[in-house]
Design a protein around this motif. Structure first.
Motif, short mmCIF file in Angstrom:
data_model
loop_
_atom_site.label_atom_id
_atom_site.label_comp_id
_atom_site.label_asym_id
_atom_site.label_seq_id
_atom_site.Cartn_x
_atom_site.Cartn_y
_atom_site.Cartn_z
N LYS A 162 0.80 -1.22 0.00
CA LYS A 162 0.00 0.00 0.00
C LYS A 162 0.83 1.27 0.00
O LYS A 162 0.28 2.37 -0.01
CB LYS A 162 -0.93 0.03 1.21
CG LYS A 162 -1.94 -1.10 1.24
CD LYS A 162 -2.95 -0.90 2.35
CE LYS A 162 -2.28 -0.93 3.71
NZ LYS A 162 -3.24 -0.74 4.81
N ARG A 169 -3.60 4.21 3.41
CA ARG A 169 -4.73 3.37 3.77
C ARG A 169 -5.65 3.17 2.57
O ARG A 169 -5.69 3.97 1.64
CB ARG A 169 -5.53 4.01 4.91
CG ARG A 169 -4.76 4.13 6.21
CD ARG A 169 -5.62 4.77 7.29
NE ARG A 169 -4.89 4.88 8.54
CZ ARG A 169 -4.78 3.93 9.43
NH1 ARG A 169 -5.37 2.78 9.21
NH2 ARG A 169 -4.11 4.11 10.55
N PHE A 170 -6.42 2.08 2.63
CA PHE A 170 -7.45 1.89 1.63
C PHE A 170 -8.49 2.99 1.78
O PHE A 170 -8.91 3.33 2.89
CB PHE A 170 -8.19 0.56 1.89
CG PHE A 170 -7.48 -0.65 1.39
CD1 PHE A 170 -7.14 -0.77 0.05
CD2 PHE A 170 -7.18 -1.70 2.25
CE1 PHE A 170 -6.51 -1.92 -0.41
CE2 PHE A 170 -6.55 -2.83 1.79
CZ PHE A 170 -6.22 -2.94 0.46
N GLU A 182 -11.55 1.38 -2.64
CA GLU A 182 -10.50 0.37 -2.74
C GLU A 182 -10.76 -0.80 -1.81
O GLU A 182 -10.51 -1.96 -2.15
CB GLU A 182 -9.14 1.01 -2.42
CG GLU A 182 -8.69 2.02 -3.45
CD GLU A 182 -7.51 2.84 -2.98
OE1 GLU A 182 -6.88 3.49 -3.82
OE2 GLU A 182 -7.22 2.85 -1.76
N TRP A 183 -11.24 -0.51 -0.61
CA TRP A 183 -11.55 -1.55 0.37
C TRP A 183 -12.65 -2.47 -0.15
O TRP A 183 -12.54 -3.70 -0.08
CB TRP A 183 -11.97 -0.90 1.68
CG TRP A 183 -12.31 -1.85 2.77
CD1 TRP A 183 -13.55 -2.12 3.27
CD2 TRP A 183 -11.41 -2.69 3.51
NE1 TRP A 183 -13.48 -3.06 4.27
CE2 TRP A 183 -12.18 -3.43 4.43
CE3 TRP A 183 -10.03 -2.89 3.46
CZ2 TRP A 183 -11.61 -4.35 5.30
CZ3 TRP A 183 -9.47 -3.81 4.33
CH2 TRP A 183 -10.25 -4.52 5.25
N LYS A 184 -13.69 -1.87 -0.73
CA LYS A 184 -14.79 -2.65 -1.28
C LYS A 184 -14.29 -3.51 -2.44
O LYS A 184 -14.64 -4.69 -2.54
CB LYS A 184 -15.91 -1.72 -1.75
CG LYS A 184 -17.11 -2.44 -2.34
CD LYS A 184 -18.19 -1.44 -2.78
CE LYS A 184 -19.39 -2.16 -3.39
NZ LYS A 184 -20.42 -1.19 -3.83
N HIS A 195 -12.28 -6.65 -1.29
CA HIS A 195 -13.14 -7.73 -0.84
C HIS A 195 -13.86 -8.41 -2.01
O HIS A 195 -14.01 -9.64 -2.03
CB HIS A 195 -14.16 -7.21 0.18
CG HIS A 195 -13.59 -7.05 1.56
ND1 HIS A 195 -13.78 -7.98 2.56
CD2 HIS A 195 -12.81 -6.08 2.10
CE1 HIS A 195 -13.14 -7.60 3.66
NE2 HIS A 195 -12.55 -6.44 3.40
N GLY A 209 -6.65 -6.66 8.02
CA GLY A 209 -6.85 -5.52 7.15
C GLY A 209 -6.54 -5.76 5.70
O GLY A 209 -7.43 -5.76 4.84
N ASP A 210 -5.24 -5.97 5.40
CA ASP A 210 -4.85 -6.08 3.99
C ASP A 210 -4.11 -7.37 3.67
O ASP A 210 -3.50 -7.50 2.62
CB ASP A 210 -3.97 -4.90 3.59
CG ASP A 210 -2.63 -4.89 4.34
OD1 ASP A 210 -2.51 -5.61 5.35
OD2 ASP A 210 -1.72 -4.17 3.92
#
Length: 212
Positions: free
Chosen positions: A14, A18-19, A23-25, A28, A51-52
């Motif tokens: 990263k 942070r996401f 990006e987080w969605k 997943h 988390g990642d």
């Protein structure tokens, strides 16, 4: 003789940021897509943790490689570093939940990931057969490195490479010139990558045949 498993573990590079929610969605959704697409090749589904980070158990080294290549292809926001370990899982296999697993395969993963962080490589394996380990590490890192900076159109040409479609038809489909398609095939080393992927599969099959 101990029973070994093929464990795939990775984390997202990263660059200390942070996401964001999008990006987080997507991260997943990516893991869900991988689990669905490679369902028959996965023994324990790939799970996101810490988390990642992500991890799962594959049916074979070959299927793990296919999954890793798909992760690189689909993950448009970030790059990942991934380790592949062939070793024992002492506890938790019966739960079919990656978060419940314990054993040497898991204990090795952090050390291998730390080694990757100190290098420019995207991948590192530790398999039971030394020749297989050397082969996978060398060829797969070359493939991942070449594909690392491909643009969307380069990925599109890669997906069509080897399919029954002419350069002219592909150019029309992608709305570019045929000359541009030829340029991409040469400059992006797409044919070389495809050949390396196919050769890696054949070499691993040959090693397995020799072992058995």
């Amino acid at each position: 003789m101990k029973r070994t498993e093929i464990v795939l573990i990775g984390d997202v590079i990263k660059s200390r940021k942070r996401f964001n929610p999008e990006e987080w969605k997507y991260f997943h959704q990516l893991i869900k897509k991988i689990n669905n697409e490679f369902h028959s090749s996965i023994k324990i589904p790939i799970t996101i943790y810490s988390g990642d980070s992500f991890g799962g158990i594959c049916n074979s080294v070959e299927s793990a490689i296919d999954i890793l290549l798909a992760i690189q292809e689909y993950h448009k926001y970030h790059k990942s570093r991934v380790v592949l370990i062939e070793d024992e899982i002492s506890f938790g296999l019966e739960t079919k939940n990656f978060l419940n697993l314990e054993g040497p395969a898991l204990w090795k993963s952090q050390g291998l990931l730390d080694n990757l962080k100190k290098s420019a490589s995207f991948f590192l394996s530790d398999l039971q057969n030394e020749l297989k380990t050397i082969t996978v590490n060398t060829i797969l890192n070359l493939i991942l490195s070449i594909r690392n900076d491909w643009s969307e159109i380069e990925w599109a040409v890669y997906k069509h490479q080897g399919l029954p479609i002419t350069q002219k038809d592909l150019a029309e489909k992608l709305e570019v010139s045929q000359q541009y398609i030829s340029k991409i095939l040469y400059a992006s080393k797409i044919k070389l990558v495809r050949e390396a992927e196919n050769n890696l599969t054949q070499i691993l099959h040959g090693i397995d045949t020799t072992i058995h």
